[in-house]
Design a protein around this motif. Structure first.
Motif, PDB file in Angstrom:
ATOM      1  N   THR A 109       0.877  -1.163   0.000  1.00 41.13           N
ATOM      2  CA  THR A 109       0.000   0.000   0.000  1.00 41.13           C
ATOM      3  C   THR A 109       0.920   1.219   0.000  1.00 41.13           C
ATOM      4  O   THR A 109       2.135   1.072   0.126  1.00 41.13           O
ATOM      5  CB  THR A 109      -0.952  -0.033   1.224  1.00 41.13           C
ATOM      6  N   HIS A 110       0.368   2.415  -0.161  1.00 38.11           N
ATOM      7  CA  HIS A 110       1.258   3.561  -0.397  1.00 38.11           C
ATOM      8  C   HIS A 110       1.034   4.774   0.501  1.00 38.11           C
ATOM      9  O   HIS A 110       1.418   5.883   0.125  1.00 38.11           O
ATOM     10  CB  HIS A 110       1.167   3.976  -1.871  1.00 38.11           C
ATOM     11  N   GLU A 111       0.463   4.595   1.677  1.00 40.29           N
ATOM     12  CA  GLU A 111       0.263   5.752   2.566  1.00 40.29           C
ATOM     13  C   GLU A 111       1.577   6.470   2.867  1.00 40.29           C
ATOM     14  O   GLU A 111       1.647   7.699   2.845  1.00 40.29           O
ATOM     15  CB  GLU A 111      -0.370   5.328   3.897  1.00 40.29           C
ATOM     16  N   GLU A 112       2.613   5.702   3.154  1.00 39.93           N
ATOM     17  CA  GLU A 112       3.895   6.298   3.537  1.00 39.93           C
ATOM     18  C   GLU A 112       4.491   7.124   2.396  1.00 39.93           C
ATOM     19  O   GLU A 112       4.963   8.236   2.599  1.00 39.93           O
ATOM     20  CB  GLU A 112       4.888   5.203   3.959  1.00 39.93           C
ATOM     21  N   VAL A 113       4.480   6.530   1.190  1.00 34.09           N
ATOM     22  CA  VAL A 113       5.113   7.215   0.060  1.00 34.09           C
ATOM     23  C   VAL A 113       4.359   8.498  -0.283  1.00 34.09           C
ATOM     24  O   VAL A 113       4.969   9.559  -0.473  1.00 34.09           O
ATOM     25  CB  VAL A 113       5.186   6.290  -1.173  1.00 34.09           C
ATOM     26  N   ILE A 114       3.026   8.406  -0.324  1.00 33.02           N
ATOM     27  CA  ILE A 114       2.263   9.598  -0.714  1.00 33.02           C
ATOM     28  C   ILE A 114       2.413  10.683   0.360  1.00 33.02           C
ATOM     29  O   ILE A 114       2.525  11.870   0.040  1.00 33.02           O
ATOM     30  CB  ILE A 114       0.776   9.263  -0.975  1.00 33.02           C
ATOM     31  N   ASN A 120       6.594  17.110   1.415  1.00 32.74           N
ATOM     32  CA  ASN A 120       7.620  17.896   0.736  1.00 32.74           C
ATOM     33  C   ASN A 120       7.035  18.890  -0.258  1.00 32.74           C
ATOM     34  O   ASN A 120       7.621  19.929  -0.524  1.00 32.74           O
ATOM     35  CB  ASN A 120       8.591  16.976   0.004  1.00 32.74           C
ATOM     36  N   GLU A 121       5.898  18.534  -0.822  1.00 30.22           N
ATOM     37  CA  GLU A 121       5.328  19.334  -1.900  1.00 30.22           C
ATOM     38  C   GLU A 121       4.346  20.398  -1.417  1.00 30.22           C
ATOM     39  O   GLU A 121       4.259  21.480  -1.989  1.00 30.22           O
ATOM     40  CB  GLU A 121       4.602  18.416  -2.903  1.00 30.22           C
ATOM     41  N   ILE A 122       3.564  20.043  -0.426  1.00 29.09           N
ATOM     42  CA  ILE A 122       2.472  20.922  -0.009  1.00 29.09           C
ATOM     43  C   ILE A 122       2.920  21.748   1.183  1.00 29.09           C
ATOM     44  O   ILE A 122       3.369  21.214   2.191  1.00 29.09           O
ATOM     45  CB  ILE A 122       1.230  20.103   0.394  1.00 29.09           C
ATOM     46  N   SER A 123       2.799  23.060   1.051  1.00 24.12           N
ATOM     47  CA  SER A 123       3.205  23.872   2.194  1.00 24.12           C
ATOM     48  C   SER A 123       2.117  24.848   2.628  1.00 24.12           C
ATOM     49  O   SER A 123       2.162  25.364   3.734  1.00 24.12           O
ATOM     50  CB  SER A 123       4.495  24.627   1.865  1.00 24.12           C
ATOM     51  N   SER A 124       1.113  25.066   1.770  1.00 27.87           N
ATOM     52  CA  SER A 124       0.115  26.080   2.088  1.00 27.87           C
ATOM     53  C   SER A 124      -1.306  25.522   2.020  1.00 27.87           C
ATOM     54  O   SER A 124      -1.587  24.620   1.225  1.00 27.87           O
ATOM     55  CB  SER A 124       0.244  27.230   1.095  1.00 27.87           C
ATOM     56  N   LEU A 128      -4.651  23.084  -0.858  1.00 37.20           N
ATOM     57  CA  LEU A 128      -5.542  22.033  -0.366  1.00 37.20           C
ATOM     58  C   LEU A 128      -6.996  22.314  -0.728  1.00 37.20           C
ATOM     59  O   LEU A 128      -7.347  23.478  -0.918  1.00 37.20           O
ATOM     60  CB  LEU A 128      -5.404  21.916   1.153  1.00 37.20           C
ATOM     61  N   PRO A 129      -7.858  21.316  -0.792  1.00 41.25           N
ATOM     62  CA  PRO A 129      -7.507  19.896  -0.666  1.00 41.25           C
ATOM     63  C   PRO A 129      -6.905  19.366  -1.955  1.00 41.25           C
ATOM     64  O   PRO A 129      -7.062  19.983  -3.002  1.00 41.25           O
ATOM     65  CB  PRO A 129      -8.865  19.245  -0.416  1.00 41.25           C
ATOM     66  N   ILE A 130      -6.253  18.237  -1.862  1.00 40.92           N
ATOM     67  CA  ILE A 130      -5.741  17.580  -3.062  1.00 40.92           C
ATOM     68  C   ILE A 130      -5.990  16.082  -2.938  1.00 40.92           C
ATOM     69  O   ILE A 130      -5.880  15.515  -1.854  1.00 40.92           O
ATOM     70  CB  ILE A 130      -4.250  17.916  -3.275  1.00 40.92           C
ATOM     71  N   ASN A 131      -6.366  15.485  -4.054  1.00 37.53           N
ATOM     72  CA  ASN A 131      -6.667  14.057  -4.070  1.00 37.53           C
ATOM     73  C   ASN A 131      -5.838  13.410  -5.173  1.00 37.53           C
ATOM     74  O   ASN A 131      -6.038  13.696  -6.349  1.00 37.53           O
ATOM     75  CB  ASN A 131      -8.180  13.859  -4.307  1.00 37.53           C
ATOM     76  N   ASN A 420       4.937  13.681  10.341  1.00 38.82           N
ATOM     77  CA  ASN A 420       5.098  15.128  10.476  1.00 38.82           C
ATOM     78  C   ASN A 420       4.805  15.864   9.167  1.00 38.82           C
ATOM     79  O   ASN A 420       5.609  16.665   8.691  1.00 38.82           O
ATOM     80  CB  ASN A 420       6.532  15.432  10.963  1.00 38.82           C
ATOM     81  N   ALA A 421       3.638  15.556   8.601  1.00 37.11           N
ATOM     82  CA  ALA A 421       3.239  16.220   7.358  1.00 37.11           C
ATOM     83  C   ALA A 421       2.358  17.414   7.699  1.00 37.11           C
ATOM     84  O   ALA A 421       1.228  17.254   8.147  1.00 37.11           O
ATOM     85  CB  ALA A 421       2.491  15.237   6.463  1.00 37.11           C
ATOM     86  N   LYS A 422       2.903  18.603   7.490  1.00 37.68           N
ATOM     87  CA  LYS A 422       2.243  19.830   7.938  1.00 37.68           C
ATOM     88  C   LYS A 422       2.005  20.800   6.793  1.00 37.68           C
ATOM     89  O   LYS A 422       2.592  20.676   5.725  1.00 37.68           O
ATOM     90  CB  LYS A 422       3.109  20.526   8.982  1.00 37.68           C
ATOM     91  N   PHE A 423       1.148  21.782   7.049  1.00 39.71           N
ATOM     92  CA  PHE A 423       0.938  22.881   6.094  1.00 39.71           C
ATOM     93  C   PHE A 423       0.752  24.161   6.905  1.00 39.71           C
ATOM     94  O   PHE A 423       0.534  24.103   8.120  1.00 39.71           O
ATOM     95  CB  PHE A 423      -0.287  22.606   5.230  1.00 39.71           C
ATOM     96  N   LEU A 424       0.845  25.285   6.233  1.00 38.37           N
ATOM     97  CA  LEU A 424       0.603  26.567   6.907  1.00 38.37           C
ATOM     98  C   LEU A 424      -0.836  26.995   6.669  1.00 38.37           C
ATOM     99  O   LEU A 424      -1.294  27.017   5.520  1.00 38.37           O
ATOM    100  CB  LEU A 424       1.546  27.644   6.369  1.00 38.37           C
ATOM    101  N   ASN A 425      -1.558  27.319   7.753  1.00 36.37           N
ATOM    102  CA  ASN A 425      -2.948  27.742   7.592  1.00 36.37           C
ATOM    103  C   ASN A 425      -3.038  29.242   7.318  1.00 36.37           C
ATOM    104  O   ASN A 425      -2.017  29.935   7.201  1.00 36.37           O
ATOM    105  CB  ASN A 425      -3.786  27.319   8.796  1.00 36.37           C
ATOM    106  N   GLU A 426      -4.271  29.752   7.263  1.00 34.70           N
ATOM    107  CA  GLU A 426      -4.466  31.166   6.908  1.00 34.70           C
ATOM    108  C   GLU A 426      -3.757  32.120   7.863  1.00 34.70           C
ATOM    109  O   GLU A 426      -3.404  33.231   7.505  1.00 34.70           O
ATOM    110  CB  GLU A 426      -5.972  31.505   6.920  1.00 34.70           C
TER     111      GLU A 426
END
Length: 569
Positions: A109-114, A120-124, A128-131, A420-426
């Motif tokens: 399965t690919h939860e870890e890879v995605i 690394n890709e999403i910072s803001s 979001l959202p992205i599927n 530790n997959a994070k993004f910056l909110n408003e």
RNA sequence: CGGGGCGUAGCGCAGUCUGGUAGCGCACUUGUAUGGGGUGCAAGGGGUCGUGAGUUCGAAUCUCACCGUUCCGACCA
């Protein structure tokens, strides 16, 4: 496609090791070929079916706003160590080492890879959202691969992963995926049902499974006759409405029941029903702690429910030797246990039970007219049964078998937290991403479609996933110029109209061509013979229907287009 | 993981008990007849009998080990 330029290879005899009909027919029809246990090659005809299913899935996923990508099948151990699943996933995961002795696995399965990609890709929050989804080969080293591609070790899966700023947004995407899955199975042409499900090893909060209904299914699902309640049997509940019993409680008797251990033996001995008996099931955890579960005699313990209520990861049935040096006497265990070290649990099927029969905690003795203490706490620990009331109070439950072909989860922050997959909110502050995941067993759909649609002559594919939509069978292709010319002419016209047609130009005996086209389940058949051509007609037959009819050659294409257009968007 | 079955031509099997030149059906090739539901006849091609060791003058067959494959098994309190 002309049969002379394609590869059709069928067998008359079913292979001995194929138990279920879809497996037999897929081998006989030359859709798949076994390489090794749980490993199958997809032969040209099978691949055509697979590709058609993939196409429908892609179209619907894209329509729902999901975006396709492709991740590696081989994954480094480090990612799996971050989530703790390198060890937890267990022997199902195929682990491999490269020349530098670095550990990898073939992705189950690919939860870890995605999640690694997204962190690394999403910072803001603006991204979001992205599927994101892929259609890709997975490997799970099943203990017992069986039923062909139904439970193979290597299989094709569509897996999608969505990322959100909050739960609310996840719920919306989850709804959309629920709809999308319904559309996909609708378009493929399957009888299916969505049910609430246990989220299992993947983890998370809410989840639904999509089951194709079939007798041979490995899962049981329960659904209500009076509402839209439907759940996997692992999760299905019922409610035991409090019936106030008018029956007077009797004095408890001790009865000698020498060597009578099983429910069946007790029923005979007391001439009572199974639900007059309270049975005890002893479970143990990894540390060999014992748990006794009491339940109504006709019911079975649901270990998944028990694990949740007891709060342990895994429970096993205790063996007689585990019970040595305890108060527990196998075959004669009753609720009245003195020992404090053994935890007792009571299934809710006991909540109105009075004057029952149970073990006396003494070899060769049972109690009659026993009753539980007033302060007993009941939990839901058993499987539901056919005819139990629906938990929402509307109707009763029926149970049928299904093949799990889709599963959607609201994962929440399980993986994003661990990695530790994070993004910056408003407000510019860092937040953990909220996640969902959505799987479809692409190769398994082929097998389940056949389970649902076949007859004594072979497979009957729904037209949207059939290897070919139409087959043209000329009788005497090389003998008669008229037949040959008409067949080729019609073939060209159908190809031009965008119909997926097979022209059987192999000049075989008619019986062979009929048998093979039936076996591989082509839904529409046109037979072109000298006789009917004299009146400018050809024979048209729908696979699975017994009668053929003659159609004027001039109307044929239009009529075919009408049939094929119907209900295929 | 525990227990059983099976490994002989692409597929399905016989031969193994009782050791003595490897067979049958389907599929395949060629010829021929046939031509609306897996057609008939004739002639062919294809196998280190799962692998390795052993017993024997001689092993598909007997012995041992290994490998592969498949089926069954965790509600008994």
């Amino acid at each position: 496609m002309k049969a002379s330029q394609f590869y059709i290879s069928t067998l008359k005899e079913p292979p001995v090791d194929a138990e279920i009909i879809s497996h037999q027919l897929m081998i006989r029809g030359g859709l798949i070929k076994k390489l090794s246990s749980g490993l199958y090659s997809w032969m040209p005809i099978g691949l055509k079916v697979l590709k058609k299913i993939e196409k429908i899935i892609r179209e619907e996923m894209n329509k729902a706003g999901a975006i396709e990508l492709l991740m590696p099948a081989i994954q480094p151990a480090e990612l799996w160590e971050e989530t703790g699943r390198w060890n937890k996933f267990g022997p199902q995961m195929l682990k491999i080492k490269d020349r530098h002795e670095r550990s990898f696995c073939f992705g189950p399965t690919h939860e870890e890879v995605i999640t690694d990609i997204v962190r690394n890709e999403i910072s803001s929050y603006k991204q979001l959202p992205i599927n994101l989804y892929q259609i890709q080969t997975k490997f799970r080293d099943e203990i017992r691969p069986r039923f062909g591609v139904m439970r193979a070790r290597e299989f094709l899966m569509k897996d999608a992963y969505s990322f959100h700023a909050n739960q609310d947004c996840l719920s919306k995407t989850y709804e959309i995926m629920f709809e999308t899955y319904s559309n996909i199975f609708e378009r493929i042409g399957l009888k299916y049902r969505a049910v609430s499900a246990d989220s299992g090893a993947i983890g998370g909060d809410a989840s639904h499974e999509f089951h194709v209904l079939a007798e041979s299914g490995e899962d049981a699902i329960a659904f209500s006759s009076g509402s839209n309640y439907a759940a996997n049997i692992e999760l299905a509940t019922t409610n035991f409405a409090n019936k106030i019993s008018k029956i007077e409680k009797l004095k408890t008797d001790k009865v000698k029941t020498e060597n009578l251990k099983t429910i069946d033996e007790l029923i005979k001995f007391f001439s009572c029903n199974a639900d007059d008996i309270v049975k005890a099931v002893v479970l143990k955890d990894m540390e060999k702690n014992l748990y006794v579960i009491f339940l109504s005699g006709e019911r079975e313990v649901n270990q998944i429910k028990a694990q949740k209520i007891i709060g342990v990861e895994e429970l096993f049935l205790a063996h007689d030797e585990d019970l040595k040096n305890t108060e527990l006497v196998p075959g004669f265990i009753g609720p009245d246990l003195k020992s404090q070290s053994i935890q007792k649990f009571f299934d809710h099927s006991l909540q109105d039970k009075i004057n029952f029969i149970c073990g006396a905690n003494e070899k060769d003795f049972h109690l009659k007219n026993a009753n539980l203490a007033d302060d007993v706490v009941f939990d839901d620990l058993s499987y539901v049964k056919e005819g139990d009331p629906s938990p929402d109070g509307k109707g009763t439950l029926s149970i049928c078998r299904g093949i799990e072909v889709g599963h959607i989860f609201q994962l929440g922050k399980k993986y994003s937290n661990a990695m530790n997959a994070k993004f910056l909110n408003e407000n510019g502050t860092s937040e953990i991403l909220t996640m969902g995941c959505y799987g479809i067993g692409v190769s398994r759909i082929v097998a389940s479609a056949i389970e649902q649609n076949h007859d004594e002559n072979g497979m009957i594919f729904p037209k949207n996933i059939a290897p070919f939509e139409v087959v043209i069978i000329p009788i005497g292709f090389l003998k008669s110029d008229t037949v040959k010319k008409t067949s080729l002419d019609l073939y060209e016209k159908l190809v031009t109209s965008g119909i997926d047609v097979l022209l059987d130009d192999r000049d075989m005996r008619p019986g062979v061509m009929f048998a093979e086209s039936d076996l591989i389940g082509i839904p529409y058949r046109i037979v072109i013979g000298q006789k009917s051509l004299e009146t400018n007609q050809v024979e048209f037959k729908i696979r699975g229907e017994s009668e053929a009819k003659n159609i004027d050659l001039s109307n044929l294409i239009e009529e075919l287009q009408n049939i094929l257009m119907k209900s295929s968007n």
